[in-house]
Design a protein around this motif. Sequence first.
Motif, mmCIF file in Angstrom:
data_model
loop_
_atom_site.group_PDB
_atom_site.id
_atom_site.type_symbol
_atom_site.label_atom_id
_atom_site.label_comp_id
_atom_site.label_asym_id
_atom_site.label_seq_id
_atom_site.Cartn_x
_atom_site.Cartn_y
_atom_site.Cartn_z
ATOM 1 N N ARG A 191 17.012 -13.900 13.163
ATOM 2 C CA ARG A 191 15.724 -13.454 13.686
ATOM 3 C C ARG A 191 15.421 -12.045 13.198
ATOM 4 O O ARG A 191 16.302 -11.238 13.033
ATOM 5 N N SER A 192 14.148 -11.783 13.021
ATOM 6 C CA SER A 192 13.699 -10.465 12.614
ATOM 7 C C SER A 192 12.912 -9.834 13.753
ATOM 8 O O SER A 192 12.085 -10.487 14.367
ATOM 9 N N ASP A 193 13.170 -8.569 14.022
ATOM 10 C CA ASP A 193 12.437 -7.874 15.080
ATOM 11 C C ASP A 193 11.079 -7.381 14.598
ATOM 12 O O ASP A 193 10.203 -7.105 15.394
ATOM 13 N N ARG A 194 10.922 -7.252 13.303
ATOM 14 C CA ARG A 194 9.716 -6.661 12.757
ATOM 15 C C ARG A 194 8.841 -7.732 12.121
ATOM 16 O O ARG A 194 9.291 -8.472 11.270
ATOM 17 N N ILE A 195 7.582 -7.807 12.526
ATOM 18 C CA ILE A 195 6.646 -8.756 11.962
ATOM 19 C C ILE A 195 5.507 -7.969 11.337
ATOM 20 O O ILE A 195 4.786 -7.250 12.017
ATOM 21 N N PRO A 226 6.008 -14.163 7.777
ATOM 22 C CA PRO A 226 6.105 -14.734 6.434
ATOM 23 C C PRO A 226 7.560 -15.074 6.101
ATOM 24 O O PRO A 226 8.479 -14.343 6.448
ATOM 25 N N LEU A 227 7.738 -16.217 5.447
ATOM 26 C CA LEU A 227 9.068 -16.679 5.080
ATOM 27 C C LEU A 227 9.130 -16.954 3.591
ATOM 28 O O LEU A 227 8.167 -17.431 3.002
ATOM 29 N N TRP A 268 15.376 -21.665 3.078
ATOM 30 C CA TRP A 268 14.837 -20.428 3.625
ATOM 31 C C TRP A 268 15.821 -19.372 3.178
ATOM 32 O O TRP A 268 16.979 -19.370 3.552
ATOM 33 N N PHE A 269 15.355 -18.463 2.345
ATOM 34 C CA PHE A 269 16.211 -17.469 1.706
ATOM 35 C C PHE A 269 15.739 -16.083 2.105
ATOM 36 O O PHE A 269 14.550 -15.788 2.097
ATOM 37 N N GLU A 282 2.734 -5.269 2.258
ATOM 38 C CA GLU A 282 4.133 -5.404 2.698
ATOM 39 C C GLU A 282 4.625 -6.834 2.517
ATOM 40 O O GLU A 282 5.772 -7.055 2.128
ATOM 41 N N ILE A 283 3.766 -7.802 2.799
ATOM 42 C CA ILE A 283 4.149 -9.204 2.622
ATOM 43 C C ILE A 283 4.413 -9.494 1.151
ATOM 44 O O ILE A 283 5.409 -10.139 0.798
ATOM 45 N N LEU A 284 3.542 -9.002 0.268
ATOM 46 C CA LEU A 284 3.734 -9.202 -1.168
ATOM 47 C C LEU A 284 5.024 -8.550 -1.647
ATOM 48 O O LEU A 284 5.799 -9.161 -2.397
#
Length: 88
Positions: free
Chosen positions: A5-9, A72-73, A44-45, A15-17
Amino acid sequence: MTIARSDRISTDPAEILAYMEQQADLFDRAKPQIVEAYLNQYVWFENGQVLDSDPSHEDLVLRIYGAGEPRPLFVRKVRAVERYLSKC
Protein backbone atom coordinates in the motif's frame (compact mmCIF):
# COMPACT_ATOMS: atom_id res chain seq x y z
CA MET A 1 0.97 -12.39 -3.01
CA THR A 2 0.89 -9.45 -0.61
CA ILE A 3 -0.34 -6.18 -2.02
CA ALA A 4 1.74 -3.23 -0.87
CA ARG A 5 0.00 0.00 0.00
CA SER A 6 1.05 3.56 -0.66
CA ASP A 7 0.24 6.39 1.72
CA ARG A 8 0.65 9.05 -0.94
CA ILE A 9 -1.85 9.48 -3.77
CA SER A 10 -0.93 12.00 -6.44
CA THR A 11 -3.31 13.42 -9.01
CA ASP A 12 -0.77 15.79 -10.58
CA PRO A 13 -0.36 14.72 -14.24
CA ALA A 14 3.36 15.60 -14.21
CA GLU A 15 3.95 13.44 -11.12
CA ILE A 16 1.95 10.57 -12.61
CA LEU A 17 3.94 10.76 -15.85
CA ALA A 18 7.25 10.82 -13.96
CA TYR A 19 6.12 7.82 -11.88
CA MET A 20 5.12 5.85 -15.01
CA GLU A 21 8.39 6.66 -16.79
CA GLN A 22 10.42 5.64 -13.73
CA GLN A 23 8.51 2.36 -13.37
CA ALA A 24 8.88 1.61 -17.11
CA ASP A 25 12.65 2.12 -16.84
CA LEU A 26 12.88 -0.13 -13.77
CA PHE A 27 10.66 -2.72 -15.48
CA ASP A 28 12.93 -2.77 -18.55
CA ARG A 29 15.99 -3.32 -16.35
CA ALA A 30 14.33 -6.17 -14.42
CA LYS A 31 12.69 -7.72 -17.47
CA PRO A 32 15.03 -10.73 -17.90
CA GLN A 33 14.08 -12.00 -14.43
CA ILE A 34 10.43 -11.04 -14.81
CA VAL A 35 10.05 -12.87 -18.14
CA GLU A 36 11.24 -16.12 -16.58
CA ALA A 37 8.60 -16.07 -13.86
CA TYR A 38 5.66 -14.15 -15.40
CA LEU A 39 5.66 -14.72 -19.19
CA ASN A 40 2.26 -13.86 -20.75
CA GLN A 41 0.84 -12.58 -17.45
CA TYR A 42 -0.06 -9.06 -16.43
CA VAL A 43 2.04 -7.75 -13.56
CA TRP A 44 1.65 -4.89 -11.14
CA PHE A 45 5.21 -3.61 -10.94
CA GLU A 46 6.59 -0.97 -8.62
CA ASN A 47 10.10 0.06 -7.58
CA GLY A 48 11.82 -3.01 -9.01
CA GLN A 49 9.34 -5.59 -7.72
CA VAL A 50 6.35 -7.49 -9.03
CA LEU A 51 3.66 -6.87 -6.42
CA ASP A 52 0.96 -9.04 -8.00
CA SER A 53 0.22 -10.87 -11.25
CA ASP A 54 -2.63 -12.48 -13.15
CA PRO A 55 -3.30 -13.83 -16.66
CA SER A 56 -6.27 -11.43 -16.79
CA HIS A 57 -5.67 -7.68 -16.86
CA GLU A 58 -9.19 -7.01 -15.61
CA ASP A 59 -8.94 -9.46 -12.71
CA LEU A 60 -5.58 -8.02 -11.64
CA VAL A 61 -6.73 -4.40 -11.66
CA LEU A 62 -10.01 -5.20 -9.92
CA ARG A 63 -8.13 -7.11 -7.21
CA ILE A 64 -5.66 -4.26 -6.66
CA TYR A 65 -8.31 -1.55 -6.52
CA GLY A 66 -10.58 -3.81 -4.45
CA ALA A 67 -7.78 -4.02 -1.87
CA GLY A 68 -7.90 -0.24 -1.52
CA GLU A 69 -5.17 0.97 -3.87
CA PRO A 70 -6.88 4.03 -5.49
CA ARG A 71 -3.94 5.49 -7.39
CA PRO A 72 -2.14 5.21 -10.72
CA LEU A 73 -0.62 1.77 -11.19
CA PHE A 74 2.08 0.46 -13.49
CA VAL A 75 0.54 -2.71 -14.94
CA ARG A 76 2.07 -4.36 -17.98
CA LYS A 77 1.79 -7.65 -19.83
CA VAL A 78 5.07 -9.56 -19.75
CA ARG A 79 6.16 -10.60 -23.23
CA ALA A 80 9.37 -12.22 -24.43
CA VAL A 81 9.52 -9.60 -27.20
CA GLU A 82 7.81 -6.24 -26.85
CA ARG A 83 5.47 -5.10 -29.59
CA TYR A 84 6.02 -1.56 -30.82
CA LEU A 85 3.93 0.57 -33.11
CA SER A 86 5.73 1.95 -36.11
CA LYS A 87 5.25 5.44 -37.49
CA CYS A 88 4.52 4.27 -41.04
